[in-house]
Design a protein around this motif. Structure first.
Motif, PDB file in Angstrom:
ATOM      1  N   GLU A   1      10.569   5.354  -9.277  1.00  0.00           N
ATOM      2  CA  GLU A   1       9.938   4.822 -10.475  1.00  0.00           C
ATOM      3  C   GLU A   1       8.818   3.863 -10.082  1.00  0.00           C
ATOM      4  O   GLU A   1       8.820   3.298  -8.978  1.00  0.00           O
ATOM      5  CB  GLU A   1      10.975   4.109 -11.348  1.00  0.00           C
ATOM      6  CG  GLU A   1      10.467   3.545 -12.653  1.00  0.00           C
ATOM      7  CD  GLU A   1       9.747   4.587 -13.500  1.00  0.00           C
ATOM      8  OE1 GLU A   1       8.507   4.666 -13.384  1.00  0.00           O
ATOM      9  OE2 GLU A   1      10.418   5.309 -14.229  1.00  0.00           O
ATOM     10  N   SER A   2       7.869   3.686 -10.953  1.00  0.00           N
ATOM     11  CA  SER A   2       6.755   2.778 -10.697  1.00  0.00           C
ATOM     12  C   SER A   2       7.233   1.325 -10.653  1.00  0.00           C
ATOM     13  O   SER A   2       7.943   0.867 -11.549  1.00  0.00           O
ATOM     14  CB  SER A   2       5.709   2.937 -11.801  1.00  0.00           C
ATOM     15  OG  SER A   2       4.776   1.879 -11.757  1.00  0.00           O
TER      16      SER A   2
ATOM     17  N   LYS B   1       6.495  -4.743 -15.717  1.00  0.00           N
ATOM     18  CA  LYS B   1       5.964  -4.881 -17.074  1.00  0.00           C
ATOM     19  C   LYS B   1       7.073  -4.945 -18.110  1.00  0.00           C
ATOM     20  O   LYS B   1       7.082  -5.815 -18.976  1.00  0.00           O
ATOM     21  CB  LYS B   1       5.035  -3.702 -17.388  1.00  0.00           C
ATOM     22  CG  LYS B   1       4.467  -3.735 -18.798  1.00  0.00           C
ATOM     23  CD  LYS B   1       3.574  -2.531 -19.058  1.00  0.00           C
ATOM     24  CE  LYS B   1       3.039  -2.550 -20.478  1.00  0.00           C
ATOM     25  NZ  LYS B   1       2.190  -1.368 -20.777  1.00  0.00           N
ATOM     26  N   LYS B   2       8.036  -4.031 -18.013  1.00  0.00           N
ATOM     27  CA  LYS B   2       9.100  -3.962 -19.021  1.00  0.00           C
ATOM     28  C   LYS B   2      10.273  -4.882 -18.698  1.00  0.00           C
ATOM     29  O   LYS B   2      10.969  -5.331 -19.597  1.00  0.00           O
ATOM     30  CB  LYS B   2       9.605  -2.521 -19.148  1.00  0.00           C
ATOM     31  CG  LYS B   2       8.546  -1.512 -19.543  1.00  0.00           C
ATOM     32  CD  LYS B   2       7.894  -1.846 -20.874  1.00  0.00           C
ATOM     33  CE  LYS B   2       8.849  -1.701 -22.047  1.00  0.00           C
ATOM     34  NZ  LYS B   2       8.172  -1.894 -23.349  1.00  0.00           N
TER      35      LYS B   2
ATOM     36  N   TYR C   1       5.989  -0.505 -13.662  1.00  0.00           N
ATOM     37  CA  TYR C   1       6.770  -0.307 -14.883  1.00  0.00           C
ATOM     38  C   TYR C   1       7.895  -1.329 -14.959  1.00  0.00           C
ATOM     39  O   TYR C   1       8.121  -1.964 -15.992  1.00  0.00           O
ATOM     40  CB  TYR C   1       7.339   1.108 -14.929  1.00  0.00           C
ATOM     41  CG  TYR C   1       8.440   1.271 -15.947  1.00  0.00           C
ATOM     42  CD1 TYR C   1       8.153   1.320 -17.308  1.00  0.00           C
ATOM     43  CD2 TYR C   1       9.776   1.355 -15.545  1.00  0.00           C
ATOM     44  CE1 TYR C   1       9.164   1.444 -18.244  1.00  0.00           C
ATOM     45  CE2 TYR C   1      10.788   1.485 -16.476  1.00  0.00           C
ATOM     46  CZ  TYR C   1      10.481   1.523 -17.824  1.00  0.00           C
ATOM     47  OH  TYR C   1      11.489   1.641 -18.748  1.00  0.00           O
ATOM     48  N   TYR C   2       8.608  -1.520 -13.858  1.00  0.00           N
ATOM     49  CA  TYR C   2       9.698  -2.504 -13.839  1.00  0.00           C
ATOM     50  C   TYR C   2       9.184  -3.915 -14.082  1.00  0.00           C
ATOM     51  O   TYR C   2       9.797  -4.715 -14.789  1.00  0.00           O
ATOM     52  CB  TYR C   2      10.448  -2.449 -12.511  1.00  0.00           C
ATOM     53  CG  TYR C   2      11.316  -1.236 -12.324  1.00  0.00           C
ATOM     54  CD1 TYR C   2      12.168  -0.801 -13.338  1.00  0.00           C
ATOM     55  CD2 TYR C   2      11.300  -0.527 -11.126  1.00  0.00           C
ATOM     56  CE1 TYR C   2      12.977   0.309 -13.160  1.00  0.00           C
ATOM     57  CE2 TYR C   2      12.115   0.592 -10.938  1.00  0.00           C
ATOM     58  CZ  TYR C   2      12.948   1.001 -11.968  1.00  0.00           C
ATOM     59  OH  TYR C   2      13.748   2.107 -11.784  1.00  0.00           O
TER      60      TYR C   2
ATOM     61  N   GLY D   1       9.472   4.762 -18.722  1.00  0.00           N
ATOM     62  CA  GLY D   1       9.227   4.914 -17.292  1.00  0.00           C
ATOM     63  C   GLY D   1       8.487   6.187 -16.952  1.00  0.00           C
ATOM     64  O   GLY D   1       8.617   7.205 -17.643  1.00  0.00           O
ATOM     65  N   ARG D   2       7.697   6.139 -15.886  1.00  0.00           N
ATOM     66  CA  ARG D   2       6.901   7.291 -15.465  1.00  0.00           C
ATOM     67  C   ARG D   2       7.801   8.431 -14.978  1.00  0.00           C
ATOM     68  O   ARG D   2       7.584   9.601 -15.284  1.00  0.00           O
ATOM     69  CB  ARG D   2       5.947   6.918 -14.332  1.00  0.00           C
ATOM     70  CG  ARG D   2       4.685   6.155 -14.744  1.00  0.00           C
ATOM     71  CD  ARG D   2       4.990   4.761 -15.219  1.00  0.00           C
ATOM     72  NE  ARG D   2       3.822   3.905 -15.202  1.00  0.00           N
ATOM     73  CZ  ARG D   2       3.304   3.333 -16.278  1.00  0.00           C
ATOM     74  NH1 ARG D   2       3.832   3.560 -17.470  1.00  0.00           N
ATOM     75  NH2 ARG D   2       2.281   2.508 -16.158  1.00  0.00           N
TER      76      ARG D   2
ATOM     77  N   GLU E   1      -0.595   3.924  -9.233  1.00  0.00           N
ATOM     78  CA  GLU E   1       0.172   2.686  -9.114  1.00  0.00           C
ATOM     79  C   GLU E   1       0.850   2.530  -7.764  1.00  0.00           C
ATOM     80  O   GLU E   1       1.273   1.430  -7.406  1.00  0.00           O
ATOM     81  CB  GLU E   1       1.196   2.622 -10.251  1.00  0.00           C
ATOM     82  CG  GLU E   1       0.523   2.403 -11.601  1.00  0.00           C
ATOM     83  CD  GLU E   1       1.452   2.497 -12.781  1.00  0.00           C
ATOM     84  OE1 GLU E   1       1.048   2.093 -13.882  1.00  0.00           O
ATOM     85  OE2 GLU E   1       2.592   3.003 -12.617  1.00  0.00           O
TER      86      GLU E   1
ATOM     87  N   SER F   1       0.980  11.496 -16.492  1.00  0.00           N
ATOM     88  CA  SER F   1       2.047  10.700 -15.875  1.00  0.00           C
ATOM     89  C   SER F   1       1.962  10.701 -14.363  1.00  0.00           C
ATOM     90  O   SER F   1       2.148   9.665 -13.711  1.00  0.00           O
ATOM     91  CB  SER F   1       3.413  11.222 -16.334  1.00  0.00           C
ATOM     92  OG  SER F   1       3.547  11.148 -17.732  1.00  0.00           O
TER      93      SER F   1
ATOM     94  N   ASP G   1       5.127   4.333 -20.758  1.00  0.00           N
ATOM     95  CA  ASP G   1       5.093   2.876 -20.685  1.00  0.00           C
ATOM     96  C   ASP G   1       6.381   2.247 -21.203  1.00  0.00           C
ATOM     97  O   ASP G   1       6.667   1.086 -20.922  1.00  0.00           O
ATOM     98  CB  ASP G   1       3.904   2.337 -21.490  1.00  0.00           C
ATOM     99  CG  ASP G   1       2.568   2.634 -20.819  1.00  0.00           C
ATOM    100  OD1 ASP G   1       2.544   2.770 -19.578  1.00  0.00           O
ATOM    101  OD2 ASP G   1       1.557   2.740 -21.533  1.00  0.00           O
TER     102      ASP G   1
END
Length: 432
Positions: free
Chosen positions: A197-198, A204-205, A201-202, A83-84, A135, A128, A80
């Protein structure tokens, strides 16, 4: 109004990027299965070479499972933050390095330590890849694709069994660990160049350049680009564990934990000891290794079949049915020893036990709301893995005191039947 990313993923056909993501995650779970099962297929050769007993081998099996628990609960959550994709790379490297070094271990202590390290990577990899798959999969097909990715695990076990049957008797057990370790290293470029990458994730972060990175992925998926980043796409998880034990969720949580604990214990007893136990019935080392292969081949078809049947019968009834049949087969296993049906029954055990076991992951995902689903699933797996740690160690003790294969199977039939009954009566209105 601009569609959300979720609406874009759910509303259009799967893209090449999504299929590639599922495929790479499937391959990573094949590696998981290889690295978990290589020790089981080599156990007899190690015991013969080092003159060690079943109790010591039980500790080796359990150390790997303890590492998986640590990896799933404490390493995987860092995905988280970093990154995944990065976590999958780290997991693959950790698996490859520790498994490769195992080939040069000289003592049981070294073997236990290296199996623990590889277990950490394996546990993190499983969590993971399942998360990344979920996702990228649309809601209507999420259960299928997550199950498909998880089915890579028994495929890896089957491949390892087939190779082990030829390599171990001819070249020794160390060569198997070299091959398994190199396989993980060879897959590192596959992860780096092919795995995306998810998007979540981008979102969220929101690291530097997040909008560009998200739109680059959406472009590869042939979706419309976003004009701006949303203020909130995924809420940060800060839910305390006691949320799982509040008034609404306490009973189903405790039931789920108990069912997973018992199912894990039985599953990992069989995964760890089937090759050695079947060898004790008079089969050659090669045929004993094939018994483990047949078990995991049955698991692949069981996982896929369970997903299909659950969509029609309901997940609780399906899991209870699969685990109940497993218990009956184990309790009556003595009837099949020495007969031509032995390998078939072992394959059927893989079909029913692993099909029902993976169904418990689906149960966990459905019980809890989005706000703390990850916490609920992670803790369910963690508590369940305690059973996975105890199962092989207990099996080693029982074998060490002289109990037969049939007696061991009868003893372990009890927890798996109880797991099925608990699942059938699981107190949640969100399950059918």
């Amino acid at each position: 109004m601009q569609k959300t990313t979720k609406e874009l993923i759910d509303g259009q056909a799967l893209s090449k990027l999504q299929y590639t993501t599922f495929f790479v995650c499937f391959v990573m779970n094949i590696l998981d299965g290889m690295d978990v099962m290589v020790i089981s297929y080599c156990a007899s050769a190690i015991a013969s070479s080092w003159q060690v007993g079943p109790e010591e081998l039980g500790m080796v099996f359990s150390s790997g499972l303890a590492g998986m628990m640590i990896g799933a609960m404490f390493l995987a959550p860092f995905a988280d933050h970093i990154g995944r994709k990065r976590m999958i790379l780290i997991s693959a490297f950790l698996m490859g390095a520790s498994v490769l070094m195992t080939a040069w271990s000289q003592t049981i202590t070294q073997l236990i330590f290296l199996r623990f390290l590889s277990g950490i990577g394996i546990g993190s990899m499983l969590a993971s890849t399942a998360t990344l798959t979920a996702e990228y999969a649309p809601d209507r097909k999420k259960d299928f694709w997550v199950s498909f990715v998880l089915s890579g695990y028994p495929v890896g076990a089957v491949i390892t069994g087939m190779v082990s049957a030829n390599v171990v008797p001819e070249y020794g057990w160390a060569v198997m660990f070299i091959l398994a370790g190199l396989a993980s290293f060879i897959c590192l470029p596959l992860i780096y160049f092919l795995l995306a990458e998810s998007i979540y994730y981008y979102l969220k972060k929101q690291p530097k350049g997040a909008l560009h990175l998200v739109n680059k992925i959406l472009g590869r998926m042939e979706h419309v680009a976003l004009d701006s980043l949303p203020e909130i796409e995924l809420k940060s998880s800060g839910i305390p564990v006691n949320k799982l034990l509040n008034k609404e969720y306490s009973m189903p949580t405790l039931q789920l934990w108990t069912a997973l604990f018992m199912a894990f214990g039985c599953l990992y007893f069989l995964l760890s000891w089937i090759p050695k136990l079947t060898e004790a019935t008079g089969l050659s080392m090669s045929l004993a290794i094939y018994a483990g292969t047949v078990f995991n081949m049955g698991a692949f078809f069981g996982i896929i079949s369970q997903g299909y049947i659950s969509s029609r019968m309901g997940i609780k009834r399906t899991v209870a049915l699969f685990l109940g049949i497993t218990g009956i087969l184990m309790a009556t296993f003595k009837m099949f020893i020495g007969s031509n049906t032995l390998l078939f029954v072992i394959g059927l055990l893989g079909f029913t036990l692993q099909g029902g076991f993976v169904g418990l992951y689906v149960v966990a995902a459905r019980i809890y709301p989005t706000e703390f689903r990850t916490t609920g699933l992670g803790w369910a797996i963690g508590v369940g893995r305690l059973g996975g740690v105890i199962g092989p160690a207990l099996g080693g003790v029982l074998i060490g005191i002289g109990l037969s294969m049939a007696e061991n199977f009868m003893i372990f039939s009890i927890p798996v039947i109880l797991a099925g009954l608990i699942t059938f009566y699981l107190a949640s209105t969100k399950l059918s």
